[in-house]
Scaffold this motif. Structure first.
Motif, PDB file in Angstrom:
ATOM      1  N   SER A 197      21.902  48.619  29.691  1.00 20.86           N
ATOM      2  CA  SER A 197      21.394  47.591  28.841  1.00 20.86           C
ATOM      3  C   SER A 197      20.274  47.435  29.260  1.00 20.86           C
ATOM      4  N   LEU A 198      19.523  47.021  28.321  1.00 20.08           N
ATOM      5  CA  LEU A 198      18.260  46.297  28.746  1.00 20.08           C
ATOM      6  C   LEU A 198      18.319  44.852  29.069  1.00 20.08           C
ATOM      7  N   SER A 207      21.658  46.430  38.346  1.00 20.52           N
ATOM      8  CA  SER A 207      22.046  47.929  38.616  1.00 20.52           C
ATOM      9  C   SER A 207      23.017  47.999  37.757  1.00 20.52           C
ATOM     10  N   GLU A 208      23.893  47.061  37.279  1.00 21.20           N
ATOM     11  CA  GLU A 208      25.298  46.992  36.135  1.00 21.20           C
ATOM     12  C   GLU A 208      24.602  47.358  35.214  1.00 21.20           C
TER      13      GLU A 208
END
Length: 150
Positions: A99-100, A92-93
């Motif tokens: 971000s991947l 989740s963050e």
């Protein structure tokens, strides 16, 4: 008039051939590269993981089915954030940061498991050969400094 028709026909043929080319390229990539982790078929098959592990097609369909990632993200959106476990919080963050990093790159559980087993097998083989060598050296008759005296 005939020149204009030939120009239009030529443009249509050219457009359709470029569309067909793009589709062929897309189909080739879909067949030879994992959409999720990006590993290509040749690199996956070069690992020679054997029949115990999944084929490249199974890797794409079972380990890295893109829809499972979509379902997981929907699941996270619907779940109360206070009830997240560690992995859910991390993903989740990462998603919030766009971000991947949470998506595997050139890797999967099957590849990691195979590499761990291969490393354990290599270590066991090394230990066995070292033990066998030690047994040969120890049974070699007398050894250094073993000669009697009185």
């Amino acid at each position: 008039g005939i020149v204009l028709i030939n120009v239009i026909t030529g443009l249509m043929v050219d457009t359709f051939s470029s569309i067909r080319e793009e589709e062929a390229t897309r189909n080739h990539i879909q067949k030879t590269q994992c959409f999720v982790c990006g590993i290509d078929r040749a690199a996956y098959e070069d690992l020679s993981m054997g029949k115990k592990y999944s084929s490249f097609a199974q890797h794409q369909q079972l380990e890295h089915d893109p829809w499972l990632y979509v379902y997981f993200l929907v699941y996270l959106r619907q779940k109360d954030r206070t009830l997240y476990n560690g992995i859910e919080s991390y993903v989740s963050e990462q998603v919030d940061k766009k971000s991947l990093d949470w998506i595997p790159t050139q890797d999967s559980y099957g590849i990691q498991h195979f590499k761990q087993r291969e490393e354990a097998r290599r270590q066991n083989s090394f230990l066995e050969s070292a033990h066998d060598q030690g047994a040969k050296d120890g049974a070699g008759g007398g050894g250094a400094g073993g000669g009697g005296g009185a």
